[in-house]
Write an enzyme that holds these catalytic residues in place. Structure first.
Site, PDB file in Angstrom:
ATOM      1  N   VAL A   1       0.611  -1.327   0.076  1.00 18.11           N
ATOM      2  CA  VAL A   1      -0.227  -0.551  -0.210  1.00 18.11           C
ATOM      3  C   VAL A   1       0.586   1.090   0.036  1.00 18.11           C
ATOM      4  CG1 VAL A   1      -0.630   0.438   2.330  1.00 18.11           C
ATOM      5  CG2 VAL A   1      -1.939   1.326   1.456  1.00 18.11           C
ATOM      6  N   TYR A   2       2.190   1.016  -0.521  1.00 18.62           N
ATOM      7  CA  TYR A   2       2.507   2.480   0.158  1.00 18.62           C
ATOM      8  C   TYR A   2       3.053   3.483  -1.110  1.00 18.62           C
ATOM      9  CZ  TYR A   2       4.729   0.565   5.192  1.00 18.62           C
ATOM     10  OH  TYR A   2       4.377   0.570   6.239  1.00 18.62           O
ATOM     11  N   SER A   3       2.515   3.553  -1.176  1.00 15.13           N
ATOM     12  CA  SER A   3       2.829   5.098  -2.043  1.00 15.13           C
ATOM     13  C   SER A   3       2.307   4.547  -3.272  1.00 15.13           C
ATOM     14  CB  SER A   3       3.809   5.541  -2.644  1.00 15.13           C
ATOM     15  OG  SER A   3       4.817   6.058  -1.796  1.00 15.13           O
TER      16      SER A   3
END
Length: 323
Positions: free
Chosen positions: A60-62
């Site tokens: 989900v990061y960036s």
């Protein structure tokens, strides 16, 4: 750099982990303060040169771009067999009823997407980013077991949740002969010590490695109280984690740092590293000095008096960080 086993496994990890949430396309996802690829790569290279072999990111990061950036950099700078690569699953990656969570469908889809973005055949540690109340834990644990048996992950881990939930998941896995979690990535630092009540004793008693997130309290433990940064001004999640009464602890950290002539970050990390249950704090870095401080903290030994001064002002906090 020093190395230690991840919990009761035979896996050797550096006692500092590079957290890669800071590396990602700022135009993707909700981390507008993240560093684009050309600015991220030097930090990954610096970490490797310092002896760090443990890298943590999440799908989900960036919006997946963190995995892409980290994967390309590690492919260019490191030997895959010497790297311990971790990622996570749970958050929303696409709209629709199956675009998030810990269902069998989501887990088996997202591991393949993560491996593709990372450019690898397997990850060393595949973690559930949070607890999913909408999916039976039996379904989640069996799917994770199948990920391991398919050779797509070497180990599995969990992140912030109630201790009873973690123990329940472990019991389900053990009862069915499935793969158990070997690590817990939870919220733990000088400003937030609620995990000392149940989760940390549970991990210590059962041989589970602890890799705390936000060991520097979103940077609050690295500078005088109230100092604003571009991240602190836009980090809505971070604004929910700490309270005004924490200021006295930050003042103590800065006082001891001043007496020793070292940065406050080194004091705060040295406190975590003295805890036997802590395996490897996850440190984010958007400045080279931040990574240098993390590495330097490995060699700092706080006195019993200093530890007492740091811990004495703590007051109970509302439990946060599970959402």
């Amino acid at each position: 750099m020093r190395y230690t086993k991840l919990g009761s496994t035979g896996l050797d990890v550096s006692v500092v982990t590079l957290g890669c949430m800071s590396y990602g396309d700022p135009q993707r996802g909700n981390h507008e303060w993240s560093l684009p690829e050309e600015r991220s790569r030097p930090f990954i290279q610096q970490a490797l040169e310092a002896g760090i072999n443990f890298f943590d990111t999440a799908n989900v990061y960036s919006a997946g771009s963190s995995e892409e950036i980290v994967g390309r950099a590690l492919a260019d700078f490191a030997d895959r067999d010497e790297i311990v690569l971790a990622t996570k699953v749970h958050g929303e990656m696409r709209r629709g009823p199956n675009g998030k969570g810990l269902s069998r469908k989501a887990i088996l889809s997202e591991i393949d997407h993560s491996l593709s973005r990372l450019g690898v055949d397997y990850v060393d540690l595949y973690q559930i980013h949070r607890w999913d109340p909408n999916v039976a834990i039996e379904e989640t644990m069996e799917a994770l077991h199948d990920v391991v048996k398919a050779g797509k992950a070497r180990y599995i881990g969990a992140s912030s949740m109630w201790a009873w939930q973690f123990l329940h998941a472990q019991h389900v896995a053990e009862t069915n002969g499935w793969t158990k979690f070997v690590s817990m990535q939870n919220h733990y630092n000088l400003l937030y010590r609620e995990e000392e009540r149940e989760m940390l004793p549970l991990c210590e008693a059962t041989g589970v490695g602890v890799i705390p997130w936000s060991p520097l309290a979103r940077g609050k433990l690295t500078r005088p109280w109230g100092t604003a940064t571009s991240r602190s001004e836009t980090d809505e999640f971070g604004k929910t984690l700490y309270q005004d009464s924490d200021r006295v602890i930050v003042d103590r950290v800065n006082e001891i740092a001043g007496q020793r002539g070292i940065p406050a970050a080194q004091v705060a990390l040295a406190w975590l590293l003295v805890k036997p249950v802590v395996t490897s704090p996850i440190v984010g870095a958007t400045k080279q000095t931040q990574l240098s401080d993390a590495v330097a903290a490995v060699e700092i030994e706080l006195s019993p008096d200093e530890i007492g001064r740091l811990e004495e002002p703590y007051t109970p906090h509302q439990v946060v960080g599970f959402a």
